[in-house]
Each structure stands twice: as structure tokens, then as C-alpha cells.
Scaffold this active site. Structure first.
Site, PDB file in Angstrom:
ATOM      1  N   ARG A  69      43.191  46.580  14.774  1.00 41.87           N
ATOM      2  CA  ARG A  69      44.660  46.984  14.483  1.00 41.87           C
ATOM      3  C   ARG A  69      45.320  45.706  13.411  1.00 41.87           C
ATOM      4  O   ARG A  69      45.002  44.689  13.639  1.00 41.87           O
ATOM      5  CB  ARG A  69      45.638  46.924  15.661  1.00 41.87           C
ATOM      6  CG  ARG A  69      45.283  47.951  16.595  1.00 41.87           C
ATOM      7  CD  ARG A  69      46.181  48.369  17.764  1.00 41.87           C
ATOM      8  NE  ARG A  69      46.044  47.020  18.761  1.00 41.87           N
ATOM      9  CZ  ARG A  69      46.715  45.888  18.840  1.00 41.87           C
ATOM     10  NH1 ARG A  69      47.990  45.690  17.976  1.00 41.87           N
ATOM     11  NH2 ARG A  69      46.683  45.027  19.661  1.00 41.87           N
ATOM     12  N   TYR A 210      40.383  52.673  11.564  1.00 40.43           N
ATOM     13  CA  TYR A 210      40.054  51.993  12.542  1.00 40.43           C
ATOM     14  C   TYR A 210      40.833  52.162  13.745  1.00 40.43           C
ATOM     15  O   TYR A 210      42.212  51.771  13.480  1.00 40.43           O
ATOM     16  CB  TYR A 210      39.723  50.309  12.208  1.00 40.43           C
ATOM     17  CG  TYR A 210      38.940  49.754  13.416  1.00 40.43           C
ATOM     18  CD1 TYR A 210      37.389  49.713  13.038  1.00 40.43           C
ATOM     19  CD2 TYR A 210      39.258  49.474  14.727  1.00 40.43           C
ATOM     20  CE1 TYR A 210      36.454  49.414  13.970  1.00 40.43           C
ATOM     21  CE2 TYR A 210      38.139  48.682  15.549  1.00 40.43           C
ATOM     22  CZ  TYR A 210      36.918  48.891  15.360  1.00 40.43           C
ATOM     23  OH  TYR A 210      35.970  48.313  16.116  1.00 40.43           O
ATOM     24  N   LYS A 219      48.368  53.871  20.134  1.00 42.04           N
ATOM     25  CA  LYS A 219      49.492  52.884  20.277  1.00 42.04           C
ATOM     26  C   LYS A 219      50.451  53.515  19.511  1.00 42.04           C
ATOM     27  O   LYS A 219      51.688  53.210  19.911  1.00 42.04           O
ATOM     28  CB  LYS A 219      48.815  51.757  19.459  1.00 42.04           C
ATOM     29  CG  LYS A 219      47.594  51.274  20.118  1.00 42.04           C
ATOM     30  CD  LYS A 219      47.829  50.447  21.457  1.00 42.04           C
ATOM     31  CE  LYS A 219      46.438  49.657  22.042  1.00 42.04           C
ATOM     32  NZ  LYS A 219      46.670  49.408  23.367  1.00 42.04           N
ATOM     33  N   HIS A 239      52.165  49.309  28.253  1.00 37.94           N
ATOM     34  CA  HIS A 239      50.691  48.796  28.025  1.00 37.94           C
ATOM     35  C   HIS A 239      50.254  48.666  29.297  1.00 37.94           C
ATOM     36  O   HIS A 239      50.134  47.384  29.617  1.00 37.94           O
ATOM     37  CB  HIS A 239      50.978  47.989  26.964  1.00 37.94           C
ATOM     38  CG  HIS A 239      49.468  47.474  26.644  1.00 37.94           C
ATOM     39  ND1 HIS A 239      49.569  46.465  25.759  1.00 37.94           N
ATOM     40  CD2 HIS A 239      48.310  48.287  26.484  1.00 37.94           C
ATOM     41  CE1 HIS A 239      48.171  46.315  25.410  1.00 37.94           C
ATOM     42  NE2 HIS A 239      47.485  47.469  25.575  1.00 37.94           N
ATOM     43  N   SER A 261      46.258  42.434  25.241  1.00 41.93           N
ATOM     44  CA  SER A 261      44.996  42.936  24.681  1.00 41.93           C
ATOM     45  C   SER A 261      43.776  41.859  25.172  1.00 41.93           C
ATOM     46  O   SER A 261      44.183  40.620  24.857  1.00 41.93           O
ATOM     47  CB  SER A 261      44.882  43.322  23.072  1.00 41.93           C
ATOM     48  OG  SER A 261      46.141  44.310  22.899  1.00 41.93           O
ATOM     49  N   CYS A 263      42.401  40.934  27.795  1.00 44.87           N
ATOM     50  CA  CYS A 263      42.533  40.052  29.016  1.00 44.87           C
ATOM     51  C   CYS A 263      41.937  40.920  30.198  1.00 44.87           C
ATOM     52  O   CYS A 263      42.408  40.473  31.456  1.00 44.87           O
ATOM     53  CB  CYS A 263      43.916  39.848  29.363  1.00 44.87           C
ATOM     54  SG  CYS A 263      44.769  38.486  28.165  1.00 44.87           S
ATOM     55  N   GLY A 264      41.051  41.771  29.961  1.00 41.59           N
ATOM     56  CA  GLY A 264      40.445  42.696  31.121  1.00 41.59           C
ATOM     57  C   GLY A 264      41.071  43.707  31.748  1.00 41.59           C
ATOM     58  O   GLY A 264      40.623  43.922  32.887  1.00 41.59           O
ATOM     59  N   ASP A 286      44.750  51.661  29.763  1.00 43.16           N
ATOM     60  CA  ASP A 286      45.348  51.169  28.704  1.00 43.16           C
ATOM     61  C   ASP A 286      46.852  51.472  28.533  1.00 43.16           C
ATOM     62  O   ASP A 286      47.689  50.644  28.342  1.00 43.16           O
ATOM     63  CB  ASP A 286      44.827  51.617  27.244  1.00 43.16           C
ATOM     64  CG  ASP A 286      45.223  50.598  26.197  1.00 43.16           C
ATOM     65  OD1 ASP A 286      45.569  49.303  26.322  1.00 43.16           O
ATOM     66  OD2 ASP A 286      45.614  51.112  25.148  1.00 43.16           O
ATOM     67  N   ARG A 378      33.554  48.673  19.191  1.00 41.39           N
ATOM     68  CA  ARG A 378      34.411  49.493  20.548  1.00 41.39           C
ATOM     69  C   ARG A 378      33.371  50.713  20.962  1.00 41.39           C
ATOM     70  O   ARG A 378      32.577  50.974  20.250  1.00 41.39           O
ATOM     71  CB  ARG A 378      35.568  50.151  19.788  1.00 41.39           C
ATOM     72  CG  ARG A 378      36.675  49.161  19.361  1.00 41.39           C
ATOM     73  CD  ARG A 378      37.322  48.786  20.656  1.00 41.39           C
ATOM     74  NE  ARG A 378      38.404  47.778  20.555  1.00 41.39           N
ATOM     75  CZ  ARG A 378      39.738  47.438  20.852  1.00 41.39           C
ATOM     76  NH1 ARG A 378      40.036  48.385  22.005  1.00 41.39           N
ATOM     77  NH2 ARG A 378      40.549  46.679  20.789  1.00 41.39           N
ATOM     78  N   ARG A 409      46.446  35.030  29.889  1.00 43.23           N
ATOM     79  CA  ARG A 409      45.701  33.834  29.874  1.00 43.23           C
ATOM     80  C   ARG A 409      46.323  32.589  30.047  1.00 43.23           C
ATOM     81  O   ARG A 409      46.749  32.248  29.184  1.00 43.23           O
ATOM     82  CB  ARG A 409      44.470  33.898  28.896  1.00 43.23           C
ATOM     83  CG  ARG A 409      43.674  34.829  28.719  1.00 43.23           C
ATOM     84  CD  ARG A 409      42.608  34.777  27.463  1.00 43.23           C
ATOM     85  NE  ARG A 409      41.795  36.108  27.664  1.00 43.23           N
ATOM     86  CZ  ARG A 409      40.683  36.116  28.033  1.00 43.23           C
ATOM     87  NH1 ARG A 409      40.100  35.055  28.546  1.00 43.23           N
ATOM     88  NH2 ARG A 409      39.910  37.225  28.076  1.00 43.23           N
TER      89      ARG A 409
HETATM   90  C1  OXD Z   1      44.664  46.872  22.210  1.00 42.86           C
HETATM   91  C2  OXD Z   1      43.843  47.950  22.649  1.00 42.86           C
HETATM   92  O1  OXD Z   1      44.581  46.078  21.234  1.00 42.86           O
HETATM   93  O2  OXD Z   1      43.961  48.561  23.559  1.00 42.86           O
HETATM   94  O3  OXD Z   1      45.787  46.773  23.191  1.00 42.86           O
HETATM   95  O4  OXD Z   1      42.871  48.423  21.608  1.00 42.86           O
HETATM   96 MN    MN Z   2      45.497  48.121  24.832  1.00 40.71          MN
END
Ligand code: OXD
Ligand code: MN
Length: 593
Positions: A69, A210, A219, A239, A261, A263-264, A286, A378, A409
Site C-alpha cells: 500500500r 497491489y 481498505k 481495522h 498492520s 502486529c499479528g 482484518d 501475500r 508493539r
Molecule cells: C494492512 C493489511 O496493511 O491488512 O493493514 O494489509
Molecule cells: Mn490490515
């Protein structure tokens, strides 16, 4: 096809502008998907993976300049700059439309325009939103089939009079007769525009093929445009992952979590608990759309139909459910290719083979000294393939949320878990959450916190101050006992020697266990100036060795006084910050005295 006049007129108008060779209306069928994949394999854009190892799966390699992104090239074109607020790139809508009309003029020459009707949210739910993406990228078309409910069903739902969000997309690489196409056409960075028109509820995306730049349901629609719609209609587009946690008595608790984004979120959404009494079911990884139900509780729906997950770091150890999900019928982008036609990436859990083809199509050996897969490589896959998918994941009314997790984090300062004092305090914590900057080109930023309110920094379609006010308003006039409780978690604390203090992954269920027992009133908490923390005895560490809970649950007042100062500085830059949040900050400062 359709009899929807608005749609027919718009497709005609855009086809006249973009001048594709052909227009193809996608029906979303498997046959159409297979045919498009065959065409892309024939043209060299896609690689079919080994049927025995990875049935029904394909690999794509993007252009090296088009790998993620692009926040710098993402625009919110609301009527005024103030509407977009301090966190967005604003452009005047008329000027931006004019620039983009110039770029889109003839941009699809030599290509096919695919018409992709899609639904965000379950089919035929009154809360779902219909979009139609016009794109000259067949890669986008096949991805949208996995990520959304795309094709005939969406057109049926639209009907003759239904409304939709128009989403125009072009890779921005027209072909002249005789031109040889690239395997990943796209435009140079300075010509890329990911443009949102929140008042008009429209999206125009130019120049990138992408992920979130190009799969416009995710998004762009389900977060940026939906957040603006939600503000006007009194709901929320967030989100957040959604999971269901079942305990040994069979009681189910639904939990959402907003993390920035990388962070698991996908790992937590698909968690395999290390405590045997629990089971996790996945509803989304997500995005969550949140609405108050008639009973006063907040209900969450995942508007997506698939996962677009980061491959590197995903292994049978870190996320077994994700690995099972992608064993077949998966689109991979920018991972490495093995000599036997399978995929590999850093952190997949098996040693690097002696030879690979890397994400740029070059020979790779362990001595190459560079990554074989791009760090943002991805997988795209249908949610139904996830072994942990919840039977409730497509309920039109969603699932009632009992707890919301937030966090980023933070190697220092922020404890493993803290419960907010009440709703407004939870919004305060959400407004200042974020991650410490550990690698930056500007080295004086290292150690500073990149604040990311509710992990929505790049995704709020309007002014961040109004967004936080909207969060506060959700709480006003609500019965507090029905609202979800908000918990700040931090899996990333480190010791002075730089070692992670918490094992994370499947062991995160130990924190969820405390939260569930807390919600049921079974355990108490220690009131501290920053929020309510667990008593050490209440975190179940059975089977774990060498976990320093006192370090994980420490509240260092001196560090928090510094944190409060940093928050005050951050709040300075917010023009429409609600008074209530300033009061919250004062409250923290008072309690720290
Ligand atoms: C992000 C995604 O960047 O979910 O948050 O791809
Ligand atoms: Mn995301």
C-alpha cells in the site's frame, strides 16, 4: 447482465473514458476464474504451482516498485481540508477528479475492462454494502473473487434500483498495437493515486496493481469510505479481527482486536490455544463493522470473504490454521518458488532449500544475502478454507462483542494487559495506542512511538478528531454493562537484554483467559494510575517456564510521566480533539502524581 440503469450508465461512461478493447462482466463462477487463470498462465503473468503440492494455486510476481500500500499516494478528497483532518493527504475533489480524468483517459487501451460487482458483508444483509469495481487487471479480478462475494450474486442483490459504490481502477499502463505486455503492468510512483471521494462515496485508483491499492473492497471501501458512511449512519467500520473463544463449559465470548498492520492480527484471529480448556474460532482477520443491536450490545460483522495475509513469518508453528488454509486454492504474490513448484518464504519453518527462484524471478541460494520472498509477500484465500472458521461468521446481524483489544508493539513502558477504567478511558487508550519505531530512515525517530488511533491511522476516511468523538458517542446513552470492555494488550515487551518477555502466539490465550474470567467477575484486578491490571496469580502460566510476570505487569510511574508528556505533544497536533480526551489525559497526569 443487469438492468440497473445507474450501473449500465456508469460502466458505459467509464468505458468511453478508459477506452478498453473489451468489456467483460464477471459472473464470479469457478469456470470464469479458472479460465482467467489459464489466460494469465499463458501470458506469463501467473505461474501454476505443482498440483500435487499446492493444488489449484498460483504465484504472481509484482513489479519491484509496486509491492505494498502506498500511503503517500493515498488521498481523501473531502469537500474541505478540515474534513480530511491532520492524518490524511487531502486534495480538492474537483482538482483531483480533473487530474484523474486526464490519467484515466485511454488508460485501458489494449486491455479488457473487467466489471466486478461485489458485496462487502454477507449476501442479502441489509447492512452489507454493494460495490462495483471496474479494473483492467485480471489479477485484481481473481483476487476480488476470493476476497469478496463477487459476481452474479452481487448483481442479483443490487437489482434494478439498488445503489453501489463505484470503484474505478486501472494499472495505468495502456498498450499500443504490437506492444508486449509486462507481467506486472503499473505506473511510476508519482503517477499512482489511490483516491477517495467520501461525500460522493466513490473510489478512483490509478497506477498500482497491489493489495489494498487495487483490491478496492478492502481498505478503500470497507474502511475509508465505510468509516465515513458509518459516522453518518451511527455505526463503525474498524481495522479489527473478530474471534470467538469457547471455554470448557461451552460458553462463547466474542472478542475483536485492533492492532496496526504487521502486529499479528491474522495470528490472533486463528490462534491455537496452549491452554487445553479453550478453542478459538475465526470470524475475520482484518476488518469489523460494528453496530448496536436492539438489545444494546455491539455486534460485529466481517465484511470480507477471504484473507489477504502476510506470508513471511507464517509457519505451522506460528499459525497452523493459516498454513492449513493455504494448502490449496490460494493465490500467492511475491513469495519464492521452489524447484518442485511449491512456495517458500522466510519464517515458513523449514530450512531454506539450496536453490529457489526469488520473488523477482531470479535464481536464489542461501548465500545470496537477500530475502527470497518480499517481506510484504501475500497469500489470498477464501475464508471458508480456514479450519477454524466460525459457523457464525456470515450471520447477517453479526456476533455480540464482549471485549475489544487494542495495542501495538511497545518494547517498553506498556504492560502485557490492562483493562480500561470505563468506555471513555478505553477510547483514550485507543486514541494514543501505537508502536515504537525500531527501524527508520530518519534515525532520530527510533524509540519514538508512532501513534495509530485504533490502528486506523491510514484508514480513517475523515477527520481523526471527529472519528474519536464518534467512538465516544457510541458510549454515550448506552448501558455501560452492555458495552464491550476495552483492554490494551502488548505482546512485544522486551527485557533490558532485548529478549521478548512474553512467548506470544498460542500463549496469548492466557491473556484472553484472564479477560474472560474478568468479564465473568471471577477475578479481581489491581487499580493502577494507568488502568486495571491482573494480579500475578490470576494469569495461568501452567506449562510455561521462566516467564517474568512482575516485569510484564510493571507500572513504572516515571516512564508513564514521560509517556503522558508525549501524549500531550501528540494531542497538540489534533485540531478537533474532543475535550473529553483532554480530560482523560489530565486524569492520568493526576493519578500519576
Ligand atoms: C494492512 C493489511 O496493511 O491488512 O493493514 O494489509
Ligand atoms: Mn490490515
Amino acid at each position: 447482465m443487469t438492468k440497473n440503469k445507474k450501473l449500465l450508465a456508469w460502466v458505459n461512461e467509464m468505458a468511453e473514458l478508459c477506452k478498453p478493447d473489451k468489456v467483460h462482466w464477471c459472473d464470479g463462477s469457478k469456470e470464469e476464474y479458472d479460465r482467467m487463470m489459464d489466460e494469465m498462465v499463458a501470458s506469463g503473468m501467473a505461474i501454476r504451482l505443482n498440483e500435487k503440492k499446492r493444488p489449484g494455486s498460483y504465484l504472481f510476481r509484482s513489479h519491484p516498485s509496486d509491492v505494498a500500500r502506498v500511503e503517500d499516494r493515498t488521498f481523501i478528497a473531502s469537500a474541505t481540508k478540515e474534513e480530511a483532518g491532520p492524518t490524511n493527504n487531502w486534495r480538492d475533489p474537483k482538482e483531483l477528479k480533473a487530474t484523474l480524468t486526464g490519467l484515466f483517459n485511454g488508460s485501458m487501451k489494449g486491455r479488457t475492462m473487467y466489471v466486478l460487482p461485489f458485496v462487502m458483508g454477507p449476501l442479502n444483509s441489509p447492512f452489507s454494502i454493494i460495490g462495483v469495481e471496474l479494473t483492467d487487471s485480471p489479477y485484481v479480478a481473481v483476487n476480488m473473487r476470493l476476497m469478496t462475494r463477487m459476481g452474479k450474486d452481487a448483481l442479483d442483490m443490487l437489482g434494478e434500483d439498488g445503489d453501489f459504490v463505484p470503484c474505478l481502477h486501472s494499472v495505468g499502463a495502456p498498450l499500443k498495437p504490437g506492444d508486449k505486455d509486462s507481467t506486472w503492468p503499473c505506473a511510476p510512483m508519482e503517477d499512482k493515486y489511490i483516491a477517495h471521494f467520501p461525500e460522493e462515496r466513490a473510489i478512483w485508483s490509478y497506477g498500482s496493481g497491489y493489495g489494498g491499492n487495487a483490491l478496492l473492497g478492502k481498505k478503500c471501501l470497507a474502511l475509508r469510505i465505510a468509516s465515513a458512511i458509518a459516522r453518518d449512519e451511527g455505526w463503525q467500520a474498524e481495522h479489527m479481527l473478530i474471534l470467538g473463544l469457547t471455554n470448557s463449559e461451552g460458553e462463547k465470548t466474542y472478542i475483536t482486536a485492533a492492532f496496526p498492520s504487521a502486529c499479528g492480527k491474522t495470528n490472533l484471529a486463528m490462534l491455537v490455544p496452549t491452554l487445553p480448556d479453550y478453542k478459538v474460532e475465526t470470524l475475520g482477520d482484518d476488518i469489523a463493522w460494528l453496530r448496536k443491536g436492539e438489545d444494546g450490545r455491539i455486534y460485529a460483522v466481517n465484511p470480507e470473504a477471504g484473507f489477504f495475509g502476510v506470508a513471511p513469518g507464517t509457519s505451522y508453528q506460528s499459525n497452523p490454521n493459516a498454513m492449513h488454509t493455504i494448502e490449496r486454492d490460494t493465490i500467492f504474490t511475491n513469495v519464492a518458488l521452489t524447484d518442485d513448484g511449491d512456495v517458500w518464504w522466510e519464517g515458513i519453518g523449514t530450512p531454506a532449500p539450496d536453490h529457489l527462484i526469488d520473488w523477482q524471478g531470479n535464481d536464489w541460494t542461501p548465500d545470496s544475502g537477500k530475502n527470497a520472498a518480499h517481506p510484504n509477500a501475500r497469500f489470498t484465500v477464501s475464508a471458508v478454507q480456514c479450519p477454524a472458521i466460525s459457523p457464525d461468521w456470515e450471520k447477517p446481524e453479526g456476533v455480540p462483542v464482549s471485549a475489544m483489544l487494542i495495542g501495538g508493539r511497545r518494547p517498553r513502558v506498556v504492560p502485557l494487559v490492562m483493562e480500561s477504567r470505563d468506555w471513555a478511558h478505553g477510547i483514550f487508550l485507543g486514541s494514543v495506542m501505537g508502536s515504537e519505531i525500531t527501524a527508520a530512515t530518519i534515525s532520530d525517530k527510533i524509540g519514538q512511538v508512532r501513534r495509530d488511533p485504533f490502528a486506523m491511522l491510514p484508514f480513517i476516511g475523515y477527520n481523526v478528531g471527529d472519528y474519536l468523538k464518534h467512538w465516544l458517542e457510541v458510549g454515550e446513552g448506552s448501558d455501560p454493562s452492555k458495552l464491550p470492555r476495552i483492554y490494551h494488550v502488548n505482546w512485544f515487551l522486551k527485557s533490558d537484554e532485548g529478549k521478548f518477555l512474553w512467548p506470544g502466539f498460542g500463549d496469548n490465550v492466557r491473556v484472553l483467559d484472564w479477560i474472560v474470567r474478568r468479564l465473568k467477575g471471577e477475578v479481581g484486578a489491581v487499580e493502577t494510575p494507568i488502568g486495571n491490571l491482573p494480579e500475578e496469580k490470576d494469569i495461568n502460566l501452567t506449562g510455561l517456564k521462566d516467564v517474568d510476570l512482575s516485569a510484564l505487569l510493571k507500572v513504572d510511574k516515571a516512564l508513564w510521566a514521560e509517556e503522558a508528556k508525549a501524549i500531550a505533544a501528540y494531542y497538540e497536533g489534533m485540531d478537533r480533539l474532543p475535550e473529553e480526551l483532554k480530560e482523560q489525559l489530565k486524569g492520568l497526569q493526576e493519578r500519576l502524581k
